[in-house]
Motif scaffolding. Structure first.
Motif, PDB file in Angstrom:
ATOM      1  N   ASP A 181     -11.105   5.916   8.275  1.00 59.02           N
ATOM      2  CA  ASP A 181     -11.364   7.331   8.537  1.00 59.02           C
ATOM      3  C   ASP A 181     -10.563   7.729   9.773  1.00 59.02           C
ATOM      4  OD1 ASP A 181     -13.199   7.565   6.429  1.00 59.02           O
ATOM      5  OD2 ASP A 181     -14.837   6.805   7.695  1.00 59.02           O
ATOM      6  N   ASN A 204      -9.105  -5.031   8.898  1.00 60.11           N
ATOM      7  CA  ASN A 204      -9.108  -4.515   7.533  1.00 60.11           C
ATOM      8  C   ASN A 204     -10.309  -5.120   6.788  1.00 60.11           C
ATOM      9  OD1 ASN A 204      -8.542  -3.969   4.765  1.00 60.11           O
ATOM     10  ND2 ASN A 204      -6.359  -3.853   5.227  1.00 60.11           N
ATOM     11  N   ASN A 263      -2.753  -1.796   3.869  1.00 60.24           N
ATOM     12  CA  ASN A 263      -3.287  -0.746   4.740  1.00 60.24           C
ATOM     13  C   ASN A 263      -4.816  -0.734   4.651  1.00 60.24           C
ATOM     14  OD1 ASN A 263      -0.651  -0.043   5.205  1.00 60.24           O
ATOM     15  ND2 ASN A 263      -0.747   1.952   4.209  1.00 60.24           N
ATOM     16  N   ASN A 322      -1.615   1.198  10.582  1.00 58.72           N
ATOM     17  CA  ASN A 322      -1.813   0.372   9.385  1.00 58.72           C
ATOM     18  C   ASN A 322      -1.301  -1.051   9.578  1.00 58.72           C
ATOM     19  OD1 ASN A 322      -2.987   2.295   7.452  1.00 58.72           O
ATOM     20  ND2 ASN A 322      -1.043   3.379   7.633  1.00 58.72           N
ATOM     21  N   SER A 345       0.821  -1.214   0.000  1.00 58.35           N
ATOM     22  CA  SER A 345       0.000   0.000   0.000  1.00 58.35           C
ATOM     23  C   SER A 345       0.853   1.262   0.000  1.00 58.35           C
ATOM     24  CB  SER A 345      -0.905   0.031   1.232  1.00 58.35           C
ATOM     25  OG  SER A 345      -1.704  -1.125   1.301  1.00 58.35           O
ATOM     26  N   LYS A 405      -4.690  11.603   4.273  1.00 61.58           N
ATOM     27  CA  LYS A 405      -3.987  10.957   3.152  1.00 61.58           C
ATOM     28  C   LYS A 405      -2.664  10.364   3.636  1.00 61.58           C
ATOM     29  CE  LYS A 405      -2.117  12.081  -1.422  1.00 61.58           C
ATOM     30  NZ  LYS A 405      -1.800  13.191  -2.348  1.00 61.58           N
ATOM     31  N   LYS A 428      -7.021   1.859   5.116  1.00 61.20           N
ATOM     32  CA  LYS A 428      -7.665   3.095   4.632  1.00 61.20           C
ATOM     33  C   LYS A 428      -8.884   3.476   5.485  1.00 61.20           C
ATOM     34  CE  LYS A 428      -5.909   2.612  -0.072  1.00 61.20           C
ATOM     35  NZ  LYS A 428      -5.006   1.484   0.250  1.00 61.20           N
ATOM     36  N   ARG A 466      -3.246   7.266   5.970  1.00 62.39           N
ATOM     37  CA  ARG A 466      -3.573   6.048   5.216  1.00 62.39           C
ATOM     38  C   ARG A 466      -2.343   5.439   4.546  1.00 62.39           C
ATOM     39  NH1 ARG A 466      -9.407   7.739   2.446  1.00 62.39           N
ATOM     40  NH2 ARG A 466     -10.680   7.197   4.273  1.00 62.39           N
ATOM     41  N   LYS A 467      -1.312   6.249   4.380  1.00 63.97           N
ATOM     42  CA  LYS A 467      -0.073   5.740   3.791  1.00 63.97           C
ATOM     43  C   LYS A 467       0.912   5.241   4.835  1.00 63.97           C
ATOM     44  CE  LYS A 467       0.284   6.161  -0.791  1.00 63.97           C
ATOM     45  NZ  LYS A 467       0.645   5.030  -1.655  1.00 63.97           N
TER      46      LYS A 467
END
Length: 556
Positions: A380, A444, A376, A419, A337, A410, A378, A413-414
């Motif tokens: 909120d 996930n 990952n 994650n 990811s 953003k 992703k 999420r990376k």
């Protein structure tokens, strides 16, 4: 067995909270690790590094320790870890525990006693300073945002914490502190522990002048210069002489700001400090340099810089020490990811980065779920749990307004630590087979597709690829003792290098992009055979590499 068993090893990291829940409380436990020893044995790993399982309030997911000698009831008890160690040893798997020697929890009896007065046994176990003009002793900031100092009314003083305010830093200038830590490590050696992963070990020595840090961005708090203090090497050498050397215990230290030349001082066998260190340098290749938002200012991965950094470590440690090799851990996001493509090329990008890493000289570390290509989630912003993310959100988005909420999400999420902390995905049943009840942390949503059960039966099995990579490392000396030579250093897509020990000469090559690439290297070498290829090619017939294709090739 030689004392440097770790040079032939592949080590698997377990984050216990998220590995497997066997008592239906939504939290992974020691028995969950024990239950999966056959799975790990099949993978081929040689040792398990277990993230902290000591008694803890879990402010920083166990890296805030309240009692070093007691297993937290959420994970089991001291009998459970003793059984796990014995069962692992019966399968020739060693156990490495995590040691947080820089700080404790504020719930530790050491700290609670230290707070009471300036003249009891524990008074100087921590770093206490008087206010300066009614304020903090200096401008040092915590890694988790805000000041690195918190005021204690009872002592009428500030205490230092490089991380959360609930994680006061120990005073390593005090010999009683050092002996207390060594004694804890001996205690676990008596239980059969084989080695240590030393959390932020390069932070234990502080510059006793406590000077302000330069403030280039005119920020209220500047993160303390937290590494390589004046007595760091002295303290680590003493730890080596007191614990590592007499008990033949492996050591790998977390060294956040260390460059390869610094690491030579830490891992050169003649200096008797650590066996290996984890660098962060290669993990910053998707960070905008010098940005006020630090790790939350992200950019696309710079493959040229990644190659340069990893090659620099290979070259500078050659003959001076040993590398610890990793892309994922409990603090690092999922590679497909973060740097690959987790949609069209999840298997290919997972295995391409694995090939690049496992072909290098050093000891590879595999993080739970990495071996099936977990990604990952992703989430909120409201779904993230991590103290680092939450305090930095408060500081950067709400207070200083140096980054927008959209850009912060953003980045989260990376690269957020969370994650990697979602529950392990064992099968497609509810909660991914991790637990029969709601897990402590969201799973996930892709667990029905990405899980161990599916992967083991897939024609594109990440697990089976890792299994083969690990077997190759065990079977061929060239990966342990071969010279390293980087090829195509300026190519923005291709990562290629040679390993050569006189007996075998191997080309390790990967296309780290989602597009086919032509490579003129294949014209320069005569290829004898394919050792491994993630597209399952038996022989190389063209000069092209498919998207995220990776190979290890024997050449003349």
């Amino acid at each position: 067995m030689t004392n440097d068993w770790w040079k032939n090893a592949v080590i698997y990291q377990v984050y216990p909270k998220s590995f497997l829940d066997t008592n239906a409380d939504g939290i992974g436990d020691l028995n969950g690790i024990d239950k999966k020893l056959d799975y790990l044995s099949d993978l081929g790993i040689d040792a398990i590094w277990i993230s902290p399982v000591y008694l803890s309030p879990q402010v920083d997911n166990g890296y805030d320790i309240a009692n070093y000698r007691k297993i937290d009831p959420m994970f089991g008890d001291n009998k459970d870890i003793k059984k796990l160690i014995q069962d692992a040893h019966s399968k020739n798997i060693r156990i490495i525990m995590d040691m947080v020697a820089n700080h404790t929890s504020d719930q530790s009896i050491w700290f609670r006693e230290s707070c009471k007065s300036k003249d009891n046994y524990f008074s100087d176990f921590y770093i206490w300073k008087d206010p300066v003009d009614g304020k903090e002793p200096n401008n040092w900031g915590s890694n988790f945002g805000g000041s690195a100092w918190t005021f204690n009314k009872t002592r009428n003083q500030y205490y230092l914490h490089y991380y959360g305010k609930q994680q006061p830093d120990l005073n390593w200038e005090n010999p009683k502190v050092r002996e207390a830590i060594y004694d804890v490590m001996r205690y676990w050696k008596a239980h059969g522990v084989d080695g240590w992963r030393m959390d932020v070990i390069t932070s234990i020595s502080k510059d006793q002048r406590f000077l302000d840090n330069p403030n280039p961005h005119n920020l209220h708090y500047v993160v303390a210069n937290q590494n390589n203090g004046p007595r760091m090497h002295e303290f680590i050498h003493e730890m080596n002489q007191e614990v590592f050397k007499p008990f033949s215990m492996m050591s790998v230290g977390e060294a956040p700001d260390s460059k390869s030349k610094d690491a030579r001082l830490l891992v050169d066998p003649k200096r008797e400090e650590l066996n290996m260190v984890f660098t962060f340098e290669h993990m910053h290749v998707d960070r905008v340099p010098g940005n006020v938002n630090g790790r939350w200012a992200i950019q696309p991965v710079d493959i040229v810089q990644l190659k340069k950094t990893l090659a620099d470590w290979q070259d500078n440690l050659d003959g001076h020490g040993w590398n610890a090799l990793y892309f994922e851990n409990h603090d690092r996001a999922r590679t497909p990811s973060r740097w690959g493509n987790d949609k069209e090329f999840r298997y290919e990008s997972a295995t391409a980065f694995a090939t690049v890493l496992h072909g290098l000289k050093g000891t590879p570390f595999v993080y739970q779920g990495e071996e099936i290509g977990m990604t990952n989630p992703k989430f909120d912003l409201k779904d993230y749990e991590d103290i680092e993310l939450r305090t930095n959100y408060q500081k950067l988005v709400l207070q200083e307004k140096t980054i927008s909420e959209t850009d912060f999400l953003k980045a989260a999420r990376k690269i957020s630590r969370d994650n990697a902390r979602t529950p392990m995905q064992w099968n497609d049943s509810e909660n991914g087979g991790f637990s029969v009840v709601k897990p402590w942390f969201k799973i996930n949503p892709n667990y029905k597709e990405v899980n161990v059960k599916n992967d083991l039966t897939s024609s594109k099995s990440v697990f089976k690829y890792y299994q083969k990579l690990i077997k190759i490392r065990h079977d061929y000396e060239v990966l342990k003792d071969g010279d390293f030579q980087l090829l195509l250093p300026d190519d923005k897509k291709i990562f290629a290098y040679l390993r050569d020990n006189g007996k075998n000469k191997w080309l390790v090559i990967a296309n780290l992009s989602g597009y086919s690439q032509q490579v003129d290297l294949f014209d320069k070498f005569h290829i004898n055979k394919v050792i491994i290829d993630n597209y399952k090619l038996d022989k190389r017939t063209s000069n092209g590499l498919l998207p995220y294709e990776a190979s290890i090739l024997e050449i003349e």
